[in-house]
Design an enzyme around this catalytic site. Structure first.
Site, PDB file in Angstrom:
ATOM      1  N   CYS A   1       0.811  -1.223   0.000  1.00 53.91           N
ATOM      2  CA  CYS A   1       0.000   0.000   0.000  1.00 53.91           C
ATOM      3  C   CYS A   1       0.844   1.273   0.000  1.00 53.91           C
ATOM      4  O   CYS A   1       0.310   2.382   0.021  1.00 53.91           O
ATOM      5  CB  CYS A   1      -0.955  -0.007   1.194  1.00 53.91           C
TER       6      CYS A   1
ATOM      7  N   ARG B   1      -8.690  -9.673  -2.547  1.00 52.46           N
ATOM      8  CA  ARG B   1      -7.409  -9.620  -3.260  1.00 52.46           C
ATOM      9  C   ARG B   1      -7.521 -10.209  -4.649  1.00 52.46           C
ATOM     10  O   ARG B   1      -6.785  -9.826  -5.552  1.00 52.46           O
ATOM     11  CB  ARG B   1      -6.334 -10.334  -2.441  1.00 52.46           C
TER      12      ARG B   1
ATOM     13  N   LYS C   1      -8.272   0.146  10.411  1.00 53.72           N
ATOM     14  CA  LYS C   1      -8.292  -0.958   9.449  1.00 53.72           C
ATOM     15  C   LYS C   1      -7.337  -2.034   9.943  1.00 53.72           C
ATOM     16  O   LYS C   1      -6.147  -1.790  10.121  1.00 53.72           O
ATOM     17  CB  LYS C   1      -7.869  -0.467   8.069  1.00 53.72           C
TER      18      LYS C   1
ATOM     19  N   SER D   1     -14.987  -8.591   2.041  1.00 49.67           N
ATOM     20  CA  SER D   1     -15.187  -9.710   1.114  1.00 49.67           C
ATOM     21  C   SER D   1     -15.342 -11.057   1.822  1.00 49.67           C
ATOM     22  O   SER D   1     -16.212 -11.841   1.472  1.00 49.67           O
ATOM     23  CB  SER D   1     -14.012  -9.765   0.137  1.00 49.67           C
TER      24      SER D   1
ATOM     25  N   LYS E   1     -12.855  -1.404   9.790  1.00 51.78           N
ATOM     26  CA  LYS E   1     -12.825  -2.462   8.782  1.00 51.78           C
ATOM     27  C   LYS E   1     -11.921  -3.591   9.255  1.00 51.78           C
ATOM     28  O   LYS E   1     -10.818  -3.291   9.709  1.00 51.78           O
ATOM     29  CB  LYS E   1     -12.300  -1.888   7.462  1.00 51.78           C
TER      30      LYS E   1
END
Ligand SMILES: [Zn+2]
Length: 359
Positions: free
Chosen positions: A130, A242, A232, A311, A285
């Site tokens: 990231c 992913r 997060k 997800s 999250k």
């Protein structure tokens, strides 16, 4: 007053009564629908690990956005799959980046829809991290250290000794914080200029909200709010994403920047830091494994609070439902209600469209 004067079952007797006294309600306007935009035309490719979720080319994404909006869902969050990745995440901030293209098209065709733009570099970096990656100046490489292992117990003993050593050693690379901020800020300005209404940084670099706010303001984008992924967590529940966003790190993991799942007090410090830096909304999250974090944040902070049903949360429900082990719609609504009850007023969910029809 106790039983028999008090009988809590009195108000549970009929659906009408239960509905009247419901403490928590779901409404479509709390939902944000995540979308994955890819290059091409007429592309509608289902994500294998997320049945019902698609990689969409811009034209298809616009159609989907129209449908989302017509169901009463006010917002989508956009993720991009660029055609090329590199070491400086060009696809994230390029004027003609894939999300920038989608944002322009959606603003033109569905002007009322609130567009959120996820700001991160992993989808656009060849290494999948990231932020910017630099080799760490480690004292010794694993290979060199392994040569020093004294063989005491044949190959098996040597293998165990090397594994132990690898666990103790510092990684041989570093995700560079401060240099990454410039790219995140550049990405944010580019997205806002393309029509993204809310900038949502998810990278977990320190200081990114302040860097983004400053860059937006300097670009004259003073009215663009920031929704920070403030807490997060490094989570196994991101697995299917992913594949959807083609963003798996090529080496190592994200534990040096995303939060440790053990820590709720640290989560409050992360949120406080982002608030201090100018976040307009905050996010926790994943959602379901971190409902206590949502509840604690709700008590502590007065900003609008979002939660991302990620997800893995989605795909677990889908997989169990496909096996006939749970009732799909019932569990879907119950999972969303639990996130709302914990205190999130905005829920990012792959179920946005379907749940909107049921609430
Ligand atoms: Zn990322």
């Amino acid at each position: 007053m106790a039983f028999p004067t008090t009988r809590l079952r009195r108000l549970r007797r009929t659906a009408e009564l239960r509905n009247m006294v419901a403490e928590t309600r779901l409404t479509p306007d709390a939902f944000v629908y995540p979308m994955f935009v890819c290059p091409g035309e007429g592309v509608r490719k289902e994500v294998r690990s997320m049945p019902g979720v698609f990689n969409l080319s811009v034209d298809e994404a616009v159609k989907e956005a129209e449908q989302v909006y017509s169901l009463g869902v006010p917002s989508v969050i956009l993720f991009g799959l660029p055609d090329k990745k590199d070491e400086v995440a060009t696809g994230a901030w390029a004027e003609n980046g894939i999300v920038q293209q989608a944002a322009r098209a959606m603003k033109r065709e569905v002007p009322g829809l609130v567009l959120m733009g996820d700001v991160c570099l992993c989808e656009y970096m060849s290494h999948g991290h990231c932020g910017i990656v630099k080799a760490a100046p480690g004292p010794q490489s694993l290979g060199a250290a392994a040569r020093d292992v004294v063989v005491v117990n044949g190959d098996k003993g040597k293998k165990q000794a090397i594994e132990k050593l690898a666990n103790r050693m510092q990684p041989e690379y570093e995700i560079v914080n401060d240099a990454s901020l410039e790219l995140l800020a550049r990405t944010s300005v580019s997205l806002a200029k393309a029509g993204i209404d809310i900038i949502a940084p998810s990278d977990m670099m320190d200081g990114r909200v302040a860097a983004i706010r400053k860059a937006l303001d300097e670009a004259g984008l003073i009215n663009t709010p920031i929704l920070s992924y403030a807490a997060k967590f490094a989570s196994g529940f991101y697995g299917p994403f992913r594949e959807a966003a083609d963003s798996a790190p090529q080496f190592g993991d994200r534990r040096s920047y995303q939060m440790d799942g053990a820590n709720v007090r640290e989560a409050m410090r992360e949120i406080a830091a982002d608030v201090e830096e100018g976040a307009d909304m905050i996010m926790v999250k994943p959602a379901m494994p971190y409902l206590d974090v949502i509840a604690t944040a709700r008590e502590r902070f007065d900003l609008p609070l979002a939660a991302y049903q990620v997800s893995g949360e989605y795909s677990m429900i889908e997989a169990a439902a496909r096996n006939g082990w749970i009732e799909r719609e019932r569990v879907m609504m119950e999972s969303l209600l639990s996130i709302r009850r914990a205190g999130a007023s905005v829920i990012l969910t792959y179920y946005a469209k379907e749940a909107a029809k049921l609430c």
